[in-house]
Scaffold this motif. Sequence first.
Motif, PDB file in Angstrom:
ATOM      1  N   GLY A 285      12.672 -17.050  16.417  1.00 50.94           N
ATOM      2  CA  GLY A 285      12.303 -18.462  16.228  1.00 50.94           C
ATOM      3  C   GLY A 285      12.206 -19.208  17.546  1.00 50.94           C
ATOM      4  N   ARG A 286      11.595 -20.370  17.487  1.00 50.52           N
ATOM      5  CA  ARG A 286      11.614 -21.304  18.629  1.00 50.52           C
ATOM      6  C   ARG A 286      12.328 -22.561  18.151  1.00 50.52           C
ATOM      7  NH1 ARG A 286      10.501 -18.142  22.814  1.00 50.52           N
ATOM      8  NH2 ARG A 286       8.311 -17.672  23.176  1.00 50.52           N
ATOM      9  N   PRO A 287      13.073 -23.219  19.047  1.00 52.49           N
ATOM     10  CA  PRO A 287      13.741 -24.455  18.626  1.00 52.49           C
ATOM     11  C   PRO A 287      12.713 -25.504  18.241  1.00 52.49           C
ATOM     12  CG  PRO A 287      14.360 -23.800  20.885  1.00 52.49           C
ATOM     13  CD  PRO A 287      13.273 -22.886  20.457  1.00 52.49           C
ATOM     14  N   HIS A 288      13.024 -26.277  17.184  1.00 53.00           N
ATOM     15  CA  HIS A 288      12.144 -27.400  16.841  1.00 53.00           C
ATOM     16  C   HIS A 288      12.507 -28.538  17.771  1.00 53.00           C
ATOM     17  CE1 HIS A 288      10.918 -25.550  13.108  1.00 53.00           C
ATOM     18  NE2 HIS A 288      12.164 -25.168  12.973  1.00 53.00           N
ATOM     19  N   SER A 289      11.524 -29.238  18.258  1.00 50.59           N
ATOM     20  CA  SER A 289      11.872 -30.428  19.026  1.00 50.59           C
ATOM     21  C   SER A 289      10.763 -31.458  18.875  1.00 50.59           C
ATOM     22  CB  SER A 289      12.121 -30.093  20.497  1.00 50.59           C
ATOM     23  OG  SER A 289      10.909 -29.900  21.168  1.00 50.59           O
ATOM     24  N   TYR A 290      11.166 -32.693  18.971  1.00 53.81           N
ATOM     25  CA  TYR A 290      10.245 -33.825  18.841  1.00 53.81           C
ATOM     26  C   TYR A 290       9.143 -33.726  19.893  1.00 53.81           C
ATOM     27  CZ  TYR A 290       8.985 -38.769  19.402  1.00 53.81           C
ATOM     28  OH  TYR A 290       8.325 -39.954  19.532  1.00 53.81           O
ATOM     29  N   THR A 291       9.550 -33.506  21.163  1.00 51.38           N
ATOM     30  CA  THR A 291       8.542 -33.496  22.236  1.00 51.38           C
ATOM     31  C   THR A 291       7.740 -32.183  22.202  1.00 51.38           C
ATOM     32  OG1 THR A 291      10.123 -32.602  23.819  1.00 51.38           O
ATOM     33  CG2 THR A 291       9.891 -34.996  23.746  1.00 51.38           C
ATOM     34  N   GLY A 292       8.405 -31.078  21.831  1.00 52.09           N
ATOM     35  CA  GLY A 292       7.700 -29.791  21.733  1.00 52.09           C
ATOM     36  C   GLY A 292       6.563 -29.886  20.732  1.00 52.09           C
ATOM     37  N   ASP A 293       6.821 -30.556  19.594  1.00 53.05           N
ATOM     38  CA  ASP A 293       5.779 -30.718  18.578  1.00 53.05           C
ATOM     39  C   ASP A 293       4.595 -31.500  19.122  1.00 53.05           C
ATOM     40  OD1 ASP A 293       6.825 -29.286  16.617  1.00 53.05           O
ATOM     41  OD2 ASP A 293       7.256 -30.949  15.244  1.00 53.05           O
ATOM     42  N   LEU A 294       4.897 -32.525  19.942  1.00 53.96           N
ATOM     43  CA  LEU A 294       3.808 -33.357  20.487  1.00 53.96           C
ATOM     44  C   LEU A 294       2.931 -32.573  21.458  1.00 53.96           C
ATOM     45  CD1 LEU A 294       5.746 -36.675  21.048  1.00 53.96           C
ATOM     46  CD2 LEU A 294       3.874 -36.279  19.463  1.00 53.96           C
ATOM     47  N   VAL A 295       3.557 -31.714  22.302  1.00 57.53           N
ATOM     48  CA  VAL A 295       2.712 -30.997  23.275  1.00 57.53           C
ATOM     49  C   VAL A 295       2.048 -29.759  22.673  1.00 57.53           C
ATOM     50  CG1 VAL A 295       3.965 -31.775  25.333  1.00 57.53           C
ATOM     51  CG2 VAL A 295       4.589 -29.619  24.300  1.00 57.53           C
ATOM     52  N   SER A 296       2.546 -29.308  21.508  1.00 53.98           N
ATOM     53  CA  SER A 296       1.968 -28.070  20.965  1.00 53.98           C
ATOM     54  C   SER A 296       1.086 -28.340  19.755  1.00 53.98           C
ATOM     55  CB  SER A 296       3.088 -27.093  20.586  1.00 53.98           C
ATOM     56  OG  SER A 296       3.839 -27.647  19.531  1.00 53.98           O
ATOM     57  N   GLY A 297       0.538 -29.538  19.702  1.00 51.44           N
ATOM     58  CA  GLY A 297      -0.388 -29.870  18.605  1.00 51.44           C
ATOM     59  C   GLY A 297       0.283 -29.708  17.250  1.00 51.44           C
ATOM     60  N   GLY A 298       1.537 -30.148  17.154  1.00 51.33           N
ATOM     61  CA  GLY A 298       2.268 -30.060  15.880  1.00 51.33           C
ATOM     62  C   GLY A 298       2.791 -28.655  15.604  1.00 51.33           C
ATOM     63  N   GLY A 299       3.117 -27.923  16.672  1.00 48.00           N
ATOM     64  CA  GLY A 299       3.709 -26.585  16.491  1.00 48.00           C
ATOM     65  C   GLY A 299       2.661 -25.504  16.319  1.00 48.00           C
ATOM     66  N   PHE A 300       1.379 -25.818  16.623  1.00 49.42           N
ATOM     67  CA  PHE A 300       0.306 -24.830  16.427  1.00 49.42           C
ATOM     68  C   PHE A 300       0.148 -23.864  17.594  1.00 49.42           C
ATOM     69  CE2 PHE A 300      -1.451 -27.401  12.916  1.00 49.42           C
ATOM     70  CZ  PHE A 300      -1.583 -26.369  12.005  1.00 49.42           C
ATOM     71  N   SER A 301       0.890 -24.107  18.713  1.00 55.17           N
ATOM     72  CA  SER A 301       0.691 -23.168  19.826  1.00 55.17           C
ATOM     73  C   SER A 301       1.490 -21.903  19.548  1.00 55.17           C
ATOM     74  CB  SER A 301       1.115 -23.815  21.147  1.00 55.17           C
ATOM     75  OG  SER A 301       2.498 -23.720  21.322  1.00 55.17           O
ATOM     76  N   ILE A 302       1.095 -20.807  20.209  1.00 57.75           N
ATOM     77  CA  ILE A 302       1.818 -19.552  19.993  1.00 57.75           C
ATOM     78  C   ILE A 302       3.165 -19.619  20.703  1.00 57.75           C
ATOM     79  CG2 ILE A 302       1.784 -17.056  20.459  1.00 57.75           C
ATOM     80  CD1 ILE A 302      -1.256 -17.218  20.185  1.00 57.75           C
ATOM     81  N   SER A 303       3.154 -20.158  21.924  1.00 57.47           N
ATOM     82  CA  SER A 303       4.389 -20.123  22.712  1.00 57.47           C
ATOM     83  C   SER A 303       5.483 -21.021  22.140  1.00 57.47           C
ATOM     84  CB  SER A 303       4.090 -20.522  24.157  1.00 57.47           C
ATOM     85  OG  SER A 303       3.378 -21.735  24.176  1.00 57.47           O
ATOM     86  N   LEU A 304       5.111 -22.177  21.562  1.00 54.59           N
ATOM     87  CA  LEU A 304       6.145 -23.098  21.085  1.00 54.59           C
ATOM     88  C   LEU A 304       6.250 -23.131  19.561  1.00 54.59           C
ATOM     89  CD1 LEU A 304       5.533 -26.091  23.539  1.00 54.59           C
ATOM     90  CD2 LEU A 304       7.114 -24.189  23.776  1.00 54.59           C
ATOM     91  N   GLY A 305       5.292 -22.520  18.883  1.00 49.77           N
ATOM     92  CA  GLY A 305       5.323 -22.518  17.410  1.00 49.77           C
ATOM     93  C   GLY A 305       6.487 -21.679  16.905  1.00 49.77           C
ATOM     94  N   ASP A 306       7.085 -22.123  15.802  1.00 51.22           N
ATOM     95  CA  ASP A 306       8.219 -21.389  15.244  1.00 51.22           C
ATOM     96  C   ASP A 306       7.714 -20.135  14.512  1.00 51.22           C
ATOM     97  OD1 ASP A 306      10.807 -20.798  14.721  1.00 51.22           O
ATOM     98  OD2 ASP A 306      11.130 -22.388  13.244  1.00 51.22           O
ATOM     99  N   TYR A 307       8.625 -19.184  14.294  1.00 50.84           N
ATOM    100  CA  TYR A 307       8.277 -17.936  13.629  1.00 50.84           C
ATOM    101  C   TYR A 307       7.961 -18.197  12.161  1.00 50.84           C
ATOM    102  CZ  TYR A 307       8.542 -13.040  12.372  1.00 50.84           C
ATOM    103  OH  TYR A 307       8.237 -11.789  11.935  1.00 50.84           O
ATOM    104  N   SER A 308       6.787 -17.793  11.712  1.00 51.84           N
ATOM    105  CA  SER A 308       6.399 -17.954  10.301  1.00 51.84           C
ATOM    106  C   SER A 308       5.261 -16.975  10.040  1.00 51.84           C
ATOM    107  CB  SER A 308       5.889 -19.381  10.053  1.00 51.84           C
ATOM    108  OG  SER A 308       4.670 -19.567  10.763  1.00 51.84           O
ATOM    109  N   GLU A 309       4.906 -16.808   8.783  1.00 54.65           N
ATOM    110  CA  GLU A 309       3.797 -15.888   8.461  1.00 54.65           C
ATOM    111  C   GLU A 309       2.503 -16.351   9.136  1.00 54.65           C
ATOM    112  OE1 GLU A 309       3.734 -12.903   6.981  1.00 54.65           O
ATOM    113  OE2 GLU A 309       5.910 -13.130   7.062  1.00 54.65           O
ATOM    114  N   GLU A 310       2.302 -17.672   9.141  1.00 58.16           N
ATOM    115  CA  GLU A 310       1.085 -18.221   9.732  1.00 58.16           C
ATOM    116  C   GLU A 310       1.069 -17.969  11.259  1.00 58.16           C
ATOM    117  OE1 GLU A 310       0.753 -22.377   9.121  1.00 58.16           O
ATOM    118  OE2 GLU A 310      -1.383 -22.398   9.639  1.00 58.16           O
ATOM    119  N   TRP A 311       2.226 -18.187  11.883  1.00 54.36           N
ATOM    120  CA  TRP A 311       2.338 -17.960  13.332  1.00 54.36           C
ATOM    121  C   TRP A 311       2.062 -16.488  13.659  1.00 54.36           C
ATOM    122  CZ3 TRP A 311       5.527 -14.634  16.050  1.00 54.36           C
ATOM    123  CH2 TRP A 311       5.498 -14.779  17.439  1.00 54.36           C
ATOM    124  N   LYS A 312       2.625 -15.594  12.798  1.00 51.55           N
ATOM    125  CA  LYS A 312       2.451 -14.147  13.044  1.00 51.55           C
ATOM    126  C   LYS A 312       0.974 -13.785  13.016  1.00 51.55           C
ATOM    127  CE  LYS A 312       4.732 -11.248  10.341  1.00 51.55           C
ATOM    128  NZ  LYS A 312       5.751 -10.816   9.381  1.00 51.55           N
TER     129      LYS A 312
END
Length: 431
Positions: free
Chosen positions: A55-82
């Motif tokens: 997993g990746r830690p959820h964070s308020y600022t991380g979500d803002l820079v990663s287009g709502g968690g859509f980046s590979i590097s900052l997105g959390d582990y999920s089926e969609e991310w995989k």
Amino acid sequence: MLDLTRGHLPSHLTSLARCYGSIYRLRCGKTTMVVLSSAQMIREALVKKWPDFAGRPHSYTGDLVSGGGFSISLGDYSEEWKMHRRLVHSALQRCCAQSLHAVIERQALTLRQVILDYKESPVDLSKDFTVAASNVITSLVFGKEYNKSSAELQRLHDCLNEIVSLWGSPWISALDTLPLLRRFPNPPFSRLLKEVERRDELIRSHLQDCKVSQQIDLQNQVVNGLSTQVHMAVVDLLIGGTETTAAWLYWMVAFLLHRPEVQFNVYNELCTVLDSRYPRYSDRHRLPCTSALISEVLRLRPVAPLAVPHRATRDSSIAGYFIPKDTIIIPNLYGAHHDPDVWDDPNTFKPERFLEDKGASTRALVPFGGGARLCLGESIAKMELFLFAAYLLRDFQFLPTGNKTSLPDLKGVASVVLKAKPFHVIVRPRP
Ligand code: HEM
């Protein structure tokens, strides 16, 4: 009390490991972090127990820079991310097989010409290395290469660098740990939001351009229609693939200035094994001194010294210690590479160590992390490091600009990427 803003965080976390052991816990507000500073523990968490720590830690600022968690590097582990990661990975593998070698060779020859044009005057090569590394990635993602004076390339890099540096600043990370602060004006945060907007506009226009020119090398390989994912994958590859490779090349030159005999041995090896032709990536197994140099620079200065934080996706354990769900794991790669139980004389630049005990030392090397979050650009990076290093050392001798006091500082500056401080070098063409 740990001051996270102090100079060289990786080396500070490493000195704590020498006092408290290779696994210890830090508290930062309500957040608990576990720092791992040995290759064995990093492998246990990231490789052996990868589903527990992907997993990746959820964070308020991380979500803002990663287009709502859509980046590979900052997105959390999920089926969609995989699925997203798998698609980009296989597109990259195809690019590697089809065109990467030629792209890097072309960039290495362009870099050669740029260096020849300096005519042995003292130069800082940092920007030239960034342009070379960046062009490899832009060739893959936009089907386009730029020259050093390109305003377009400059704008993109300035913007991405500004985002990485602002995001790593304590003014911004405080917003994640202390939500109350989000109510107050915060000029660095406003700048970050503006830069993210600018980044998205720049990338959109580059992607639009290459759609028009039908040169979408990487995009054609990914499926059409996943526009947010494609957009964020481009951001991931540009950020992940530019400063890292460039910083590594800069470190290589810095270390070689301190030990010119290593440079001589590599040059000798290249001349003897290859005769007069340029190296190919497949030659690496016949060039042990060159490969040892690459490994030693990766060991001493892993350019992503603390990787990217991981998050425990469920209750688990590392080295027998209980790790509750949601704990943040910091793989201290820098610490693992300076572990005195594994490496003799860990602070000394000694590529020879990789010639003497290849198997054991290679296992203890983790510059690209491991497991589900292994660096997505590992194969690209390995080919780049090898070809750029071999081309440069075959064609040039790197010399200090003066006496010993002019040699580069080897401690460096650690942010997300560990970089050498700026220095000048004289580059003499080999006869
Ligand atoms: C992640 C190292 C070059 C793209 C990482 C991580 C490390 C790393 C340590 C974090 C792994 C983790 O979270 O445990 C390096 C080094 C490089 C390099 C040492 C060169 C010397 C590249 C290149 C690219 C790239 C050339 C792109 C072409 C990425 C991406 C991630 C990543 C997208 C995020 C992976 C994920 O979260 O699943 N890299 N990297 N890197 N790297 Fe690299």
